[in-house]
Design a protein around this motif. Structure first.
Motif, PDB file in Angstrom:
ATOM      1  N   GLY A   3      16.909 -16.119 -20.731  1.00 29.44           N
ATOM      2  CA  GLY A   3      18.151 -15.366 -20.779  1.00 29.44           C
ATOM      3  C   GLY A   3      17.928 -13.895 -21.058  1.00 29.44           C
ATOM      4  O   GLY A   3      16.838 -13.465 -21.454  1.00 29.44           O
ATOM      5  N   LEU A   4      19.008 -13.132 -20.862  1.00 30.19           N
ATOM      6  CA  LEU A   4      19.030 -11.700 -21.155  1.00 30.19           C
ATOM      7  C   LEU A   4      20.255 -11.439 -22.015  1.00 30.19           C
ATOM      8  O   LEU A   4      21.355 -11.895 -21.682  1.00 30.19           O
ATOM      9  CB  LEU A   4      19.118 -10.897 -19.857  1.00 30.19           C
ATOM     10  CG  LEU A   4      19.291  -9.387 -19.986  1.00 30.19           C
ATOM     11  CD1 LEU A   4      18.021  -8.745 -20.546  1.00 30.19           C
ATOM     12  CD2 LEU A   4      19.630  -8.771 -18.616  1.00 30.19           C
ATOM     13  N   ALA A   5      20.075 -10.728 -23.128  1.00 31.17           N
ATOM     14  CA  ALA A   5      21.179 -10.477 -24.049  1.00 31.17           C
ATOM     15  C   ALA A   5      21.244  -9.006 -24.417  1.00 31.17           C
ATOM     16  O   ALA A   5      20.197  -8.356 -24.585  1.00 31.17           O
ATOM     17  CB  ALA A   5      21.028 -11.324 -25.316  1.00 31.17           C
ATOM     18  N   LYS A  18      14.620 -13.434 -23.120  1.00 34.81           N
ATOM     19  CA  LYS A  18      14.065 -14.659 -23.722  1.00 34.81           C
ATOM     20  C   LYS A  18      13.447 -15.513 -22.629  1.00 34.81           C
ATOM     21  O   LYS A  18      14.121 -15.875 -21.654  1.00 34.81           O
ATOM     22  CB  LYS A  18      15.184 -15.430 -24.428  1.00 34.81           C
ATOM     23  CG  LYS A  18      14.782 -16.761 -25.034  1.00 34.81           C
ATOM     24  CD  LYS A  18      15.978 -17.369 -25.765  1.00 34.81           C
ATOM     25  CE  LYS A  18      15.627 -18.708 -26.410  1.00 34.81           C
ATOM     26  NZ  LYS A  18      15.505 -19.790 -25.417  1.00 34.81           N
ATOM     27  N   ASN A  19      12.188 -15.816 -22.807  1.00 37.48           N
ATOM     28  CA  ASN A  19      11.459 -16.678 -21.882  1.00 37.48           C
ATOM     29  C   ASN A  19      11.024 -17.902 -22.661  1.00 37.48           C
ATOM     30  O   ASN A  19       9.939 -17.940 -23.240  1.00 37.48           O
ATOM     31  CB  ASN A  19      10.265 -15.930 -21.291  1.00 37.48           C
ATOM     32  CG  ASN A  19       9.570 -16.713 -20.195  1.00 37.48           C
ATOM     33  OD1 ASN A  19       9.900 -17.865 -19.946  1.00 37.48           O
ATOM     34  ND2 ASN A  19       8.595 -16.088 -19.543  1.00 37.48           N
ATOM     35  N   ASP A  55      14.663 -15.391 -12.365  1.00 39.01           N
ATOM     36  CA  ASP A  55      14.299 -16.456 -13.311  1.00 39.01           C
ATOM     37  C   ASP A  55      15.394 -16.705 -14.340  1.00 39.01           C
ATOM     38  O   ASP A  55      15.416 -17.768 -14.979  1.00 39.01           O
ATOM     39  CB  ASP A  55      13.017 -16.086 -14.067  1.00 39.01           C
ATOM     40  CG  ASP A  55      11.813 -15.933 -13.157  1.00 39.01           C
ATOM     41  OD1 ASP A  55      11.689 -16.720 -12.203  1.00 39.01           O
ATOM     42  OD2 ASP A  55      11.002 -15.018 -13.411  1.00 39.01           O
ATOM     43  N   LEU A  56      16.273 -15.725 -14.547  1.00 47.51           N
ATOM     44  CA  LEU A  56      17.253 -15.818 -15.623  1.00 47.51           C
ATOM     45  C   LEU A  56      18.243 -16.958 -15.386  1.00 47.51           C
ATOM     46  O   LEU A  56      18.737 -17.154 -14.279  1.00 47.51           O
ATOM     47  CB  LEU A  56      18.023 -14.499 -15.747  1.00 47.51           C
ATOM     48  CG  LEU A  56      17.188 -13.272 -16.161  1.00 47.51           C
ATOM     49  CD1 LEU A  56      18.018 -12.002 -16.019  1.00 47.51           C
ATOM     50  CD2 LEU A  56      16.684 -13.431 -17.596  1.00 47.51           C
ATOM     51  N   GLU A  57      18.523 -17.701 -16.469  1.00 44.07           N
ATOM     52  CA  GLU A  57      19.484 -18.801 -16.402  1.00 44.07           C
ATOM     53  C   GLU A  57      20.847 -18.418 -16.952  1.00 44.07           C
ATOM     54  O   GLU A  57      21.838 -19.077 -16.663  1.00 44.07           O
ATOM     55  CB  GLU A  57      18.931 -19.999 -17.180  1.00 44.07           C
ATOM     56  CG  GLU A  57      17.650 -20.559 -16.583  1.00 44.07           C
ATOM     57  CD  GLU A  57      17.019 -21.608 -17.469  1.00 44.07           C
ATOM     58  OE1 GLU A  57      17.445 -22.780 -17.378  1.00 44.07           O
ATOM     59  OE2 GLU A  57      16.117 -21.251 -18.258  1.00 44.07           O
ATOM     60  N   TYR A  58      20.881 -17.371 -17.757  1.00 47.95           N
ATOM     61  CA  TYR A  58      22.164 -16.905 -18.290  1.00 47.95           C
ATOM     62  C   TYR A  58      22.032 -15.484 -18.810  1.00 47.95           C
ATOM     63  O   TYR A  58      20.931 -14.981 -19.046  1.00 47.95           O
ATOM     64  CB  TYR A  58      22.667 -17.827 -19.412  1.00 47.95           C
ATOM     65  CG  TYR A  58      21.812 -17.797 -20.666  1.00 47.95           C
ATOM     66  CD1 TYR A  58      22.060 -16.885 -21.688  1.00 47.95           C
ATOM     67  CD2 TYR A  58      20.756 -18.694 -20.837  1.00 47.95           C
ATOM     68  CE1 TYR A  58      21.276 -16.854 -22.834  1.00 47.95           C
ATOM     69  CE2 TYR A  58      19.962 -18.669 -21.967  1.00 47.95           C
ATOM     70  CZ  TYR A  58      20.226 -17.748 -22.961  1.00 47.95           C
ATOM     71  OH  TYR A  58      19.444 -17.706 -24.088  1.00 47.95           O
ATOM     72  N   LEU A  59      23.189 -14.843 -18.973  1.00 52.10           N
ATOM     73  CA  LEU A  59      23.307 -13.514 -19.563  1.00 52.10           C
ATOM     74  C   LEU A  59      24.271 -13.616 -20.731  1.00 52.10           C
ATOM     75  O   LEU A  59      25.211 -14.418 -20.693  1.00 52.10           O
ATOM     76  CB  LEU A  59      23.854 -12.514 -18.534  1.00 52.10           C
ATOM     77  CG  LEU A  59      23.187 -12.490 -17.164  1.00 52.10           C
ATOM     78  CD1 LEU A  59      24.031 -11.697 -16.176  1.00 52.10           C
ATOM     79  CD2 LEU A  59      21.782 -11.898 -17.268  1.00 52.10           C
TER      80      LEU A  59
END
Length: 225
Positions: A3-5, A18-19, A55-59
């Protein structure tokens, strides 16, 4: 999960990627220079976490209340990624994000952001329940709503400032703040993944920042009219 926050509720911008178990977190205490920093900072965080945008699954984002400029910039940047790569975007109350680390505390928690003009964006939590909803409160109103407490933890980026203001009129209350607070993006990751697990809906296309007061520009326009 991946994710990216972004915590954009105050002038100190925090961006994290976050990986799975690895996180890269960067903090930019840059005031009004957010617009020239946010896009390259997002790219840096994703790259340092060993990810690509695909690759991101959510923001996840602090959706407000907070800085008008920061909220607009960050939500625009993440909505662009959302639309380009079909990645769900989850908005979290800024006050919820700042208080989340203390959800299991046995004493009341006051989450606060300085809203200027002798007001604070604030919310109060007791036993994992929000007992005072997010709003733009006068300091006198906050003092009135904490007067029955024996103990109180104040959290958020302006916790110490608010403590100094209210402690003189509430000397019967043991008011605490923390020297170091957990980074809000850590809470954003946890809250977003909880929402995903419980199949809660992400932000809709038309959802924007949570503003609890008119901007200075809007106030001036109303005055001129």
């Amino acid at each position: 999960m991946k994710g990216l926050a972004i915590d954009c509720a105050v002038s100190r911008l925090t961006i994290a990627a976050k990986n799975d178990d690895y996180k890269f977190i960067s903090v930019y205490d840059i005031g009004m220079k957010q617009s020239e920093t946010i896009v390259p900072a997002i790219d840096l965080a994703i790259n340092k976490a060993g990810l690509n945008k695909t690759d991101l699954e959510y923001l996840a984002i602090t959706a407000g209340p907070g800085s008008f400029t920061g909220l607009r910039l960050a939500i625009s940047a993440l909505k662009a990624i959302e639309m380009a790569f079909n990645i769900p975007l989850y908005g979290v109350s800024s006050l919820d994000a700042y208080s989340y680390a203390y959800k299991n505390f046995s004493i009341p928690v006051l989450s606060a952001i300085d809203a200027n003009k002798n007001k604070y964006y604030a919310a109060i939590y007791e036993n994992q329940e929000k007992v005072l909803e997010d709003n733009d409160y006068d300091i006198s109103f906050i003092k009135e709503n904490i007067k029955t407490y024996e103990e109180l933890l104040i959290c958020g980026p302006d916790a110490n400032k608010l403590k100094e203001i209210i402690i003189e009129d509430n000397k019967n209350i043991k008011i605490s703040t923390l020297v170091f607070e957990p980074n809000a993006v850590e809470s954003l990751f946890e809250i977003a993944e909880y929402k995903i697990l419980n199949k809660e809906s992400p932000l809709k296309d038309f959802d924007g920042p949570i503003y609890l007061r008119a901007s200075e520009a809007e106030i001036k326009l109303q005055e001129n009219q």
